[in-house]
Design a protein around this motif. Structure first.
Motif, PDB file in Angstrom:
ATOM      1  N   LEU A 230       0.821  -1.213   0.000  1.00 33.43           N
ATOM      2  CA  LEU A 230       0.000   0.000   0.000  1.00 33.43           C
ATOM      3  C   LEU A 230       0.853   1.260   0.000  1.00 33.43           C
ATOM      4  O   LEU A 230       0.419   2.309  -0.475  1.00 33.43           O
ATOM      5  CB  LEU A 230      -0.948  -0.002   1.211  1.00 33.43           C
ATOM      6  CG  LEU A 230      -2.095  -1.020   1.126  1.00 33.43           C
ATOM      7  CD1 LEU A 230      -2.889  -1.027   2.422  1.00 33.43           C
ATOM      8  CD2 LEU A 230      -2.999  -0.721  -0.067  1.00 33.43           C
TER       9      LEU A 230
ATOM     10  N   SER B  23      -2.991   4.277  -3.982  1.00 31.70           N
ATOM     11  CA  SER B  23      -4.398   4.395  -4.381  1.00 31.70           C
ATOM     12  C   SER B  23      -5.094   3.027  -4.439  1.00 31.70           C
ATOM     13  O   SER B  23      -6.280   2.956  -4.729  1.00 31.70           O
ATOM     14  CB  SER B  23      -4.505   5.071  -5.745  1.00 31.70           C
ATOM     15  OG  SER B  23      -3.881   4.264  -6.716  1.00 31.70           O
TER      16      SER B  23
ATOM     17  N   THR C   9      -6.896  -0.452  -3.444  1.00 28.70           N
ATOM     18  CA  THR C   9      -7.773  -1.016  -2.418  1.00 28.70           C
ATOM     19  C   THR C   9      -7.761  -2.524  -2.608  1.00 28.70           C
ATOM     20  O   THR C   9      -7.737  -2.993  -3.745  1.00 28.70           O
ATOM     21  CB  THR C   9      -9.206  -0.486  -2.572  1.00 28.70           C
ATOM     22  OG1 THR C   9      -9.181   0.923  -2.428  1.00 28.70           O
ATOM     23  CG2 THR C   9     -10.119  -1.083  -1.503  1.00 28.70           C
TER      24      THR C   9
ATOM     25  N   LYS D 270     -10.241  -9.579   7.699  1.00 30.93           N
ATOM     26  CA  LYS D 270     -10.055  -8.126   7.618  1.00 30.93           C
ATOM     27  C   LYS D 270      -9.786  -7.549   9.017  1.00 30.93           C
ATOM     28  O   LYS D 270      -8.867  -6.751   9.200  1.00 30.93           O
ATOM     29  CB  LYS D 270     -11.298  -7.478   7.005  1.00 30.93           C
ATOM     30  CG  LYS D 270     -11.236  -5.954   7.024  1.00 30.93           C
ATOM     31  CD  LYS D 270     -12.493  -5.302   6.472  1.00 30.93           C
ATOM     32  CE  LYS D 270     -12.414  -3.782   6.701  1.00 30.93           C
ATOM     33  NZ  LYS D 270     -13.562  -3.083   6.110  1.00 30.93           N
TER      34      LYS D 270
ATOM     35  N   GLY E  10      -9.909   1.188   5.785  1.00 31.32           N
ATOM     36  CA  GLY E  10     -10.481   1.744   4.566  1.00 31.32           C
ATOM     37  C   GLY E  10      -9.867   1.183   3.296  1.00 31.32           C
ATOM     38  O   GLY E  10     -10.377   1.393   2.203  1.00 31.32           O
ATOM     39  N   LYS E  11      -8.766   0.463   3.443  1.00 31.40           N
ATOM     40  CA  LYS E  11      -8.105  -0.105   2.270  1.00 31.40           C
ATOM     41  C   LYS E  11      -8.540  -1.548   2.013  1.00 31.40           C
ATOM     42  O   LYS E  11      -8.046  -2.188   1.087  1.00 31.40           O
ATOM     43  CB  LYS E  11      -6.588  -0.078   2.470  1.00 31.40           C
ATOM     44  CG  LYS E  11      -6.006   1.321   2.380  1.00 31.40           C
ATOM     45  CD  LYS E  11      -6.150   1.834   0.963  1.00 31.40           C
ATOM     46  CE  LYS E  11      -5.392   3.130   0.748  1.00 31.40           C
ATOM     47  NZ  LYS E  11      -5.601   3.590  -0.653  1.00 31.40           N
TER      48      LYS E  11
ATOM     49  N   ARG F 143     -11.764  -4.213   1.528  1.00 40.25           N
ATOM     50  CA  ARG F 143     -13.187  -4.526   1.393  1.00 40.25           C
ATOM     51  C   ARG F 143     -13.333  -6.044   1.496  1.00 40.25           C
ATOM     52  O   ARG F 143     -12.383  -6.777   1.256  1.00 40.25           O
ATOM     53  CB  ARG F 143     -13.723  -4.048   0.040  1.00 40.25           C
ATOM     54  CG  ARG F 143     -13.586  -2.545  -0.157  1.00 40.25           C
ATOM     55  CD  ARG F 143     -14.705  -2.003  -1.030  1.00 40.25           C
ATOM     56  NE  ARG F 143     -14.730  -2.612  -2.352  1.00 40.25           N
ATOM     57  CZ  ARG F 143     -14.245  -2.013  -3.438  1.00 40.25           C
ATOM     58  NH1 ARG F 143     -13.708  -0.820  -3.340  1.00 40.25           N
ATOM     59  NH2 ARG F 143     -14.305  -2.603  -4.610  1.00 40.25           N
TER      60      ARG F 143
END
Lengths: 447, 266
Positions: free
Chosen positions: B186, B191, B193, B221, B232-233, B235
């Motif tokens: 990251l 940018s 995800t 997660k 936030g990175k 899903r």
């Protein structure tokens, strides 16, 4: 082996009434009345002019519909007399060749009823004249005499055959499966898409085309809507479509990584489903458009497959891991009065309510290895159960037919996942699909 | 909440492993240096809302060291800290994040909700220490690798027991290495995800397995976030038993399919 109670749904010829017989041996849904099944002979219909070309499709469809209903003992055509009546006027007091009802009542035919008639091309329309007589009452009026109209092609021939069969079945208090639809998941295009087919496996038709993963179809009680789960937008979300046009209808999905397991309420006005919005998949109910959602279950376990009881809409069956391995439960739609239906052995899933609101089909591994499911039938009043399949591959996803006597299910007995139908007593086993993997059938009324 | 199924005793020592494994020398932009004592927020508790004391000491550490997060809340009936979930009214935890991190505490009471935050600054420390597995040649081994290359080479699947979603000891070790790799990735692809996929074997219903895969993805997660990967990175998506990587009906194959798998978001 556990003692099992049998419940026979008996069709009583004469009174046309359904009643239950409790027996102490075996739990089955049985349509054989104490007087035995009506023995039905159906002549090979002929057509005048251009209608004759469609008679092969017509005769096949008519015979299959009547046989599949499970109501009749179908007399083999090889036993029929040489001559067939085509109209009531053809019947004579005595013949010996087939033109008298007595020829059909006696040996070797031994039919209690005779279906006969003919078709004609009338100005480009296929017209069917269909009759049904009792064979042991010479001179009596037909039980059924009716005209049916269809297009002068194979589709029209099948349509009038389905309609005539439905009317004959209705004479005996039954409901025809003709016109009903089975929605299912098929991988035959390379992606899992939702498909539909007629009850006999014909007319297989693709309904989704997004090349993603589309699973878990459910059909509304009136047959007009199909809900399913689609990965087309990344995470599993519930989609609803108009079953006749394929048009996507509005459905609001909660902001969650998972919205799944949709099913319709008995009045068609609500959708029950499972959502992970609280962290773990729990059961919710919402309006048809997904709005006004409300949480029902409140546990720390995965809870899925809410199925509303068709006779008691305030209660539902569902599957849950709340006591360990997945089991079937029933409870109120306010979340209260939860009772475990399966006894905790193995894993149980895929509940499907009979239209009577008492008999529940489900898949269970009881007595087999993990994941080796078979189809079971439970009388939820007594909790007694019976096993409908045994050991031939995995057998899962049972779904009752609208007639409450047939079911469809997925079986891997041929080496791949395919959809099969049978009567609830285990007879009339029939494979409907062949191409790709086919699973998760949901059997509903036609649209 | 999500961490109740985890064994703290097994978990905390692993934080040390992260640090040892994490020594690759990326330049971390460090926020303006804070004072020696953390800027703890202490709402007054006016209007009957919960009163919070929330501090971390020391407020600045070198990478590889730990600090103590302390909190004391009154007048609340539900208290949570973003990286831990629900906590008791008073408590402390040793933390050892890889990078500078701000912890958020939320206290819900009958009269309202109060929040507080405190920041722990982490100095990168000795940038020369190579991570295990790095040959220390000095050249950046990641040069020229695409995001997908990095993910497929440097992040491994975490595996689960049948019908379970708790992170086993072996999976903890795997995910601890993964967290280090993810943070490094990251930094190079700010940018990006990532998607944490939850998968199951073919046994059990499609419906139940979607729910189970969802739990596997979110437990994974949560574990990564606790090791400092920004929430936030990440899903999550559950594929249940819909996308097995192995299709034989054998226990070997089933075990391969019970996994959390990480990919780049499109």
């Amino acid at each position: 082996m556990k003692k099992i109670t049998v419940l026979a749904l008996t069709l009583a010829l004469g009174s046309f009434a359904l009643f239950r017989i409790l027996d102490a041996q075996d739990a089955k849904i049985n349509i054989n009345g104490p007087g035995g099944q009506p023995a039905l002979a159906v002549i090979d219909f002929r057509g005048s002019g251009a209608a004759q070309a469609q008679m092969s499709a017509f005769n096949g469809t008519l015979f299959t519909d009547l046989q599949t209903s499970g109501i009749f003992k179908m007399v083999p055509k090889s036993l029929y007399p040489l001559q067939n009546p085509q109209r009531p006027e053809d019947l004579r007091p005595a013949s010996g060749q087939g033109m008298a009802l007595a020829d059909w009542a006696g040996s070797p035919v031994n039919a209690s009823h005779l279906a006969y008639g003919y078709t004609a091309d009338q100005n480009g329309t296929l017209v069917l004249y269909g009759y049904l007589n009792v064979t042991n009452a010479p001179g009596s009026q037909p039980l059924l005499f009716k005209r049916y109209f269809g297009s002068l092609d194979e589709g029209g021939a099948r349509k009038v055959a389905h309609e005539f069969a439905a009317d004959i079945i209705a004479q005996f208090g039954g409901a025809s499966l003709a016109g009903t639809k089975i929605y299912f998941v098929s991988s035959r295009t390379g992606a899992k898409e939702i498909w539909s087919m007629d009850y006999d496996g014909s007319n297989q038709k693709q309904l989704t085309f997004n090349r993603s993963i589309n699973i878990e179809p459910a059909v509304s009680p009136d047959g007009t809507r199909v809900a399913y789960v689609s990965f087309a937008k990344g995470t599993p979300r519930i989609m609803v479509m108009d079953s006749s046009s394929g048009r996507t209808l509005q459905f609001y999905n909660q902001q969650a990584s998972l919205n799944s397991s949709p099913s319709f309420s008995q009045d068609g006005g609500k959708i029950y489903y499972s959502s992970s919005v609280s962290g773990t998949a729990q059961i919710y109910v919402a309006d048809l458009d997904g709005r006004n959602f409300r949480r029902i279950s409140n546990s720390r376990a995965v809870e899925v497959e809410p199925k509303i009881n068709p006779k008691s809409p305030g209660t539902m069956a569902f599957s849950s891991g709340r006591s360990g391995p997945e089991q079937i439960y029933q409870g109120n739609t306010d979340g209260g009065d939860v009772q475990q239906l399966t006894d905790g052995t193995g894993e149980a899933s895929n509940p499907s309510w009979n239209p009577d609101g008492v008999h529940l089909l489900y898949a269970w591994t009881r007595g087999y290895a993990q994941g080796a499911f078979n189809i079971f039938l439970m009388d939820t009043a007594s909790r007694h159960y019976d096993q409908l399949t045994s050991g031939a591959g995995r057998n899962e996803n049972p779904s009752w037919a609208p007639d409450g006597r047939h079911l469809c299910f997925m079986s891997t007995r041929t080496g791949s996942a395919q959809i099969w139908t049978m009567l609830a007593d285990g007879t009339q086993l029939k494979r409907l699909t062949t191409t790709g993997q086919n699973l998760s059938p949901a059997w509903g009324k036609g649209n | 909440m999500m961490f109740k199924r985890m064994k703290p005793a097994a978990f905390w020592p692993l934080l040390g492993v992260v640090v040892i494994a994490a020594g690759c020398g990326h330049k971390t932009p460090i926020p303006a240096p804070p004072g020696p004592v953390s800027p703890s927020t202490t709402p007054t508790g006016g209007n009957g809302k919960p009163a919070i004391e929330f501090t971390v000491e020391p407020a600045t550490i070198d990478r590889g060291n730990s600090a103590t997060l302390k909190w004391s809340v009154s007048g609340a009936n539900y208290i949570s800290i973003d990286v831990f979930g629900a906590v008791q009214a008073t408590g402390s935890r040793n933390v050892s994040p890889y990078d500078t991190i701000t912890y958020h505490l939320k206290a819900e009471g009958t009269a309202g909700t109060s929040t507080a935050e405190t920041t722990l600054t982490v100095n990168p420390g000795n940038p020369a220490a190579p991570p295990p597995g790095d040959n220390g040649a000095g050249n950046n081994p990641n040069a020229g690798l695409s995001l997908n290359d990095r993910i497929s080479r440097q992040i491994q699947d975490a595996f689960f027991a049948y019908d379970q979603y708790d992170i086993s000891g072996e999976a903890q070790a795997t995910l601890t290495r993964d967290a280090t790799a993810i943070k490094s990735i990251l930094q190079d692809f700010p940018s990006a995800t990532l998607i944490v996929e939850g998968h199951c074997d073919e046994r059990g219903s499609a419906e139940y397995n979607l729910g189970l895969g969802d739990r596997r993805a979110s437990a994974t997660k949560d574990f990564l976030v606790q090791l400092g990967v920004p929430a936030g990175k990440l899903r999550t998506v559950s594929y249940g038993k819909e996308r097995p990587q192995c299709t034989d009906a054998t226990e070997d194959c089933y075990a391969k399919n019970r996994r959390a798998h990480i990919t780049a978001a499109p």
